[in-house]
Design a protein around this motif. Structure first.
Motif, PDB file in Angstrom:
ATOM      1  N   VAL A 138      -1.611   7.313  -3.044  1.00  0.00           N
ATOM      2  CA  VAL A 138      -1.512   6.316  -1.975  1.00  0.00           C
ATOM      3  C   VAL A 138      -1.146   7.066  -0.704  1.00  0.00           C
ATOM      4  CG1 VAL A 138      -0.447   4.181  -1.158  1.00  0.00           C
ATOM      5  CG2 VAL A 138      -0.681   4.598  -3.623  1.00  0.00           C
ATOM      6  N   MET A 139      -1.969   6.907   0.325  1.00  0.00           N
ATOM      7  CA  MET A 139      -1.795   7.695   1.547  1.00  0.00           C
ATOM      8  C   MET A 139      -1.814   6.805   2.781  1.00  0.00           C
ATOM      9  SD  MET A 139      -4.211  10.856   2.799  1.00  0.00           S
ATOM     10  CE  MET A 139      -4.048  11.635   4.404  1.00  0.00           C
ATOM     11  N   VAL A 140      -0.856   7.034   3.672  1.00  0.00           N
ATOM     12  CA  VAL A 140      -0.835   6.371   4.977  1.00  0.00           C
ATOM     13  C   VAL A 140      -1.533   7.276   5.979  1.00  0.00           C
ATOM     14  CG1 VAL A 140       0.644   5.703   6.914  1.00  0.00           C
ATOM     15  CG2 VAL A 140       1.253   5.020   4.590  1.00  0.00           C
ATOM     16  N   THR A 141      -2.460   6.710   6.748  1.00  0.00           N
ATOM     17  CA  THR A 141      -3.152   7.488   7.773  1.00  0.00           C
ATOM     18  C   THR A 141      -3.577   6.586   8.922  1.00  0.00           C
ATOM     19  OG1 THR A 141      -5.013   8.981   8.212  1.00  0.00           O
ATOM     20  CG2 THR A 141      -5.412   7.219   6.641  1.00  0.00           C
ATOM     21  N   HIS A 142      -3.708   7.197  10.104  1.00  0.00           N
ATOM     22  CA  HIS A 142      -4.302   6.511  11.252  1.00  0.00           C
ATOM     23  C   HIS A 142      -5.726   6.992  11.485  1.00  0.00           C
ATOM     24  CE1 HIS A 142      -0.055   5.551  12.432  1.00  0.00           C
ATOM     25  NE2 HIS A 142      -0.649   4.439  12.811  1.00  0.00           N
ATOM     26  N   ASP A 143      -6.150   7.984  10.715  1.00  0.00           N
ATOM     27  CA  ASP A 143      -7.443   8.630  10.910  1.00  0.00           C
ATOM     28  C   ASP A 143      -8.496   7.942  10.036  1.00  0.00           C
ATOM     29  OD1 ASP A 143      -9.664  10.363  10.839  1.00  0.00           O
ATOM     30  OD2 ASP A 143      -8.403  12.119  11.168  1.00  0.00           O
ATOM     31  N   ILE A 144      -9.392   7.195  10.666  1.00  0.00           N
ATOM     32  CA  ILE A 144     -10.401   6.432   9.928  1.00  0.00           C
ATOM     33  C   ILE A 144     -11.355   7.360   9.179  1.00  0.00           C
ATOM     34  CG2 ILE A 144     -12.364   4.848  10.165  1.00  0.00           C
ATOM     35  CD1 ILE A 144     -10.897   3.613  12.551  1.00  0.00           C
ATOM     36  N   ASP A 145     -11.789   8.437   9.819  1.00  0.00           N
ATOM     37  CA  ASP A 145     -12.701   9.378   9.155  1.00  0.00           C
ATOM     38  C   ASP A 145     -12.039  10.022   7.945  1.00  0.00           C
ATOM     39  OD1 ASP A 145     -14.858   8.972  10.905  1.00  0.00           O
ATOM     40  OD2 ASP A 145     -13.997  10.338  12.368  1.00  0.00           O
ATOM     41  N   LEU A 166       2.438  10.078  -3.216  1.00  0.00           N
ATOM     42  CA  LEU A 166       2.564   9.288  -1.995  1.00  0.00           C
ATOM     43  C   LEU A 166       2.508  10.226  -0.791  1.00  0.00           C
ATOM     44  CD1 LEU A 166       5.534   7.078  -3.247  1.00  0.00           C
ATOM     45  CD2 LEU A 166       3.089   6.537  -3.345  1.00  0.00           C
ATOM     46  N   LEU A 167       1.605   9.936   0.134  1.00  0.00           N
ATOM     47  CA  LEU A 167       1.388  10.802   1.294  1.00  0.00           C
ATOM     48  C   LEU A 167       1.560   9.991   2.576  1.00  0.00           C
ATOM     49  CD1 LEU A 167      -1.907  12.484   0.012  1.00  0.00           C
ATOM     50  CD2 LEU A 167       0.383  13.455  -0.115  1.00  0.00           C
ATOM     51  N   ASP A 168       2.499  10.402   3.422  1.00  0.00           N
ATOM     52  CA  ASP A 168       2.755   9.693   4.677  1.00  0.00           C
ATOM     53  C   ASP A 168       2.249  10.541   5.840  1.00  0.00           C
ATOM     54  OD1 ASP A 168       3.545   7.964   6.613  1.00  0.00           O
ATOM     55  OD2 ASP A 168       5.688   8.034   6.158  1.00  0.00           O
ATOM     56  N   GLU A 169       0.977  10.342   6.201  1.00  0.00           N
ATOM     57  CA  GLU A 169       0.328  11.102   7.279  1.00  0.00           C
ATOM     58  C   GLU A 169       0.605  12.601   7.170  1.00  0.00           C
ATOM     59  OE1 GLU A 169      -0.173   9.250  11.251  1.00  0.00           O
ATOM     60  OE2 GLU A 169       1.580   8.081  10.665  1.00  0.00           O
ATOM     61  N   LYS A 222       3.223   0.223   7.313  1.00  0.00           N
ATOM     62  CA  LYS A 222       2.580   1.104   6.333  1.00  0.00           C
ATOM     63  C   LYS A 222       3.593   2.052   5.687  1.00  0.00           C
ATOM     64  CE  LYS A 222      -0.203   2.965   9.325  1.00  0.00           C
ATOM     65  NZ  LYS A 222       0.349   2.277  10.513  1.00  0.00           N
ATOM     66  N   SER A 223       4.355   2.742   6.522  1.00  0.00           N
ATOM     67  CA  SER A 223       5.335   3.694   5.999  1.00  0.00           C
ATOM     68  C   SER A 223       6.473   2.976   5.285  1.00  0.00           C
ATOM     69  CB  SER A 223       5.887   4.568   7.131  1.00  0.00           C
ATOM     70  OG  SER A 223       4.881   5.430   7.631  1.00  0.00           O
ATOM     71  N   THR A 224       6.817   1.793   5.766  1.00  0.00           N
ATOM     72  CA  THR A 224       7.838   1.001   5.076  1.00  0.00           C
ATOM     73  C   THR A 224       7.396   0.674   3.657  1.00  0.00           C
ATOM     74  OG1 THR A 224       8.648   0.011   7.140  1.00  0.00           O
ATOM     75  CG2 THR A 224       9.116  -1.183   5.102  1.00  0.00           C
ATOM     76  N   LEU A 225       6.145   0.262   3.512  1.00  0.00           N
ATOM     77  CA  LEU A 225       5.618  -0.038   2.183  1.00  0.00           C
ATOM     78  C   LEU A 225       5.622   1.211   1.302  1.00  0.00           C
ATOM     79  CD1 LEU A 225       4.314  -2.017   0.220  1.00  0.00           C
ATOM     80  CD2 LEU A 225       2.105  -1.505   1.251  1.00  0.00           C
ATOM     81  N   LEU A 226       5.231   2.350   1.877  1.00  0.00           N
ATOM     82  CA  LEU A 226       5.217   3.592   1.107  1.00  0.00           C
ATOM     83  C   LEU A 226       6.636   3.978   0.671  1.00  0.00           C
ATOM     84  CD1 LEU A 226       2.716   5.398   0.431  1.00  0.00           C
ATOM     85  CD2 LEU A 226       3.621   7.021   2.090  1.00  0.00           C
ATOM     86  N   ASN A 227       7.610   3.790   1.555  1.00  0.00           N
ATOM     87  CA  ASN A 227       9.002   4.095   1.213  1.00  0.00           C
ATOM     88  C   ASN A 227       9.540   3.172   0.124  1.00  0.00           C
ATOM     89  OD1 ASN A 227       9.404   6.293   2.953  1.00  0.00           O
ATOM     90  ND2 ASN A 227       9.868   4.958   4.680  1.00  0.00           N
ATOM     91  N   VAL A 249      -6.107   5.556  -2.648  1.00  0.00           N
ATOM     92  CA  VAL A 249      -6.040   4.419  -1.736  1.00  0.00           C
ATOM     93  C   VAL A 249      -5.395   4.852  -0.432  1.00  0.00           C
ATOM     94  CG1 VAL A 249      -5.002   2.147  -1.322  1.00  0.00           C
ATOM     95  CG2 VAL A 249      -5.967   2.703  -3.572  1.00  0.00           C
ATOM     96  N   CYS A 250      -6.033   4.531   0.689  1.00  0.00           N
ATOM     97  CA  CYS A 250      -5.460   4.796   2.010  1.00  0.00           C
ATOM     98  C   CYS A 250      -5.000   3.497   2.650  1.00  0.00           C
ATOM     99  CB  CYS A 250      -6.479   5.478   2.925  1.00  0.00           C
ATOM    100  SG  CYS A 250      -6.583   7.276   2.715  1.00  0.00           S
ATOM    101  N   LEU A 251      -3.814   3.522   3.237  1.00  0.00           N
ATOM    102  CA  LEU A 251      -3.273   2.399   3.997  1.00  0.00           C
ATOM    103  C   LEU A 251      -3.460   2.681   5.477  1.00  0.00           C
ATOM    104  CD1 LEU A 251       0.163   1.909   2.163  1.00  0.00           C
ATOM    105  CD2 LEU A 251      -2.006   0.757   1.661  1.00  0.00           C
ATOM    106  N   ILE A 252      -4.086   1.744   6.186  1.00  0.00           N
ATOM    107  CA  ILE A 252      -4.277   1.893   7.620  1.00  0.00           C
ATOM    108  C   ILE A 252      -3.755   0.654   8.326  1.00  0.00           C
ATOM    109  CG2 ILE A 252      -6.306   3.379   7.293  1.00  0.00           C
ATOM    110  CD1 ILE A 252      -8.014   0.979   8.226  1.00  0.00           C
ATOM    111  N   GLY A 253      -3.671   0.734   9.647  1.00  0.00           N
ATOM    112  CA  GLY A 253      -3.199  -0.385  10.450  1.00  0.00           C
ATOM    113  C   GLY A 253      -2.537   0.142  11.706  1.00  0.00           C
ATOM    114  N   HIS A 254      -2.273  -0.752  12.642  1.00  0.00           N
ATOM    115  CA  HIS A 254      -1.649  -0.343  13.894  1.00  0.00           C
ATOM    116  C   HIS A 254      -0.221   0.129  13.665  1.00  0.00           C
ATOM    117  CE1 HIS A 254      -4.887  -1.462  16.556  1.00  0.00           C
ATOM    118  NE2 HIS A 254      -4.993  -2.643  15.964  1.00  0.00           N
TER     119      HIS A 254
END
Length: 266
Positions: free
Chosen positions: A192-199, A160-163, A47-52, A37-42
């Protein structure tokens, strides 16, 4: 039973003026075994708060979290985290940076078992040749490989992956994405991964979860990525389904950027 359950989690902070700020508002999400699962958003949406919070580094203001049915009350070896910064100890070799995590996770194990676990983790990311090198002696991409090896070495239920690839060049990023896919498919680890990269999200994910604009961010939209695996990044560039996902996600983020008073979609 889901590997990870997030139930009505809210997170509030108090700023310097003493005013309360609601960062996350009633987040609920269940993530199944071996799901990616990837978490995206502005930026600033939490996002990182949720991951933490999932990592146990922050305690939610409200709500509960379960990992494999057990409550999350702090950090634990069943959840391993990889940050954007490699976070390696510079005075330790690549091997020692992995070994220290293994020693903490498998207390009571023999020295030979700990050594074998650390070495096998480095082999998993193809770093056998760098086992005795120090962080300053290897590239940025190799440092991230060590961080990934350290995470997998403790055999977590949830990674858990934060960018983790955000600071890397495009070719190194693509290479590490491929390595991550290979390792996850082999270990069947939930991610569960946070990213700003849509691709990146489309290439890696089973589901993409978008958070609405903060403050008081909620889950705004979820996409099920049903593109068959294994995925070929070159084919994805012209695949109709992938183009459709990318268009929808871009439209969602663009509309939220132009709507400061964001309201999560139902």
């Amino acid at each position: 039973m889901a590997d990870l359950e997030i139930n009505d989690v809210s997170m509030s902070f108090v700023d310097r003026s003493g005013k309360g700020l609601l960062a996350l508002d009633r987040i609920s999400l269940a993530i199944e075994h071996s799901e990616f699962v990837c978490l995206i958003g502005h930026s600033g949406c939490g996002k990182s708060t949720l991951l933490n919070i999932v990592a146990g580094l922050l305690a939610p203001s409200k709500g509960t979290l379960l990992c494999a049915g057990a409550p999350i009350s702090g950090p634990g070896p069943e959840r391993a985290m990889v940050f954007q910064s490699h976070a390696l100890l510079p005075w330790m070799t690549c091997y020692e940076n992995v070994h220290i995590a293994v020693k903490q996770a498998f207390k009571g194990a023999s020295q030979s078992e700990l050594k074998d676990r650390a070495e096998q983790a480095l082999k998993l990311v193809h770093l056998e040749h760098a086992i005795n090198k120090y962080p300053f002696e290897v590239s940025g991409g190799m440092k991230q490989r060590v961080g990934i090896a350290r995470a997998f070495a403790v055999e977590p239920k949830v990674l858990l992956l934060d960018e983790p690839f955000g600071a890397l060049d495009a070719l190194t990023k693509s290479s590490l994405q491929d390595e991550l896919v290979r390792i996850v498919e082999k270990t069947r680890t939930t991610v569960v991964m946070v990213t700003h990269d849509i691709d990146e999200a489309i290439f890696l994910s089973d589901r993409i979860v978008a958070l609405s604009n903060g403050p008081a961010a909620r889950i705004g939209r979820i996409w099920e990525i049903d593109t068959a695996r294994p995925r070929d990044r070159l084919k994805l560039a012209t695949d109709a389904g992938s183009i459709h996902y990318r268009k929808e996600i871009l439209e969602y983020l663009y509309k939220r950027e132009r709507a400061p008073q964001d309201v999560a979609e139902s």
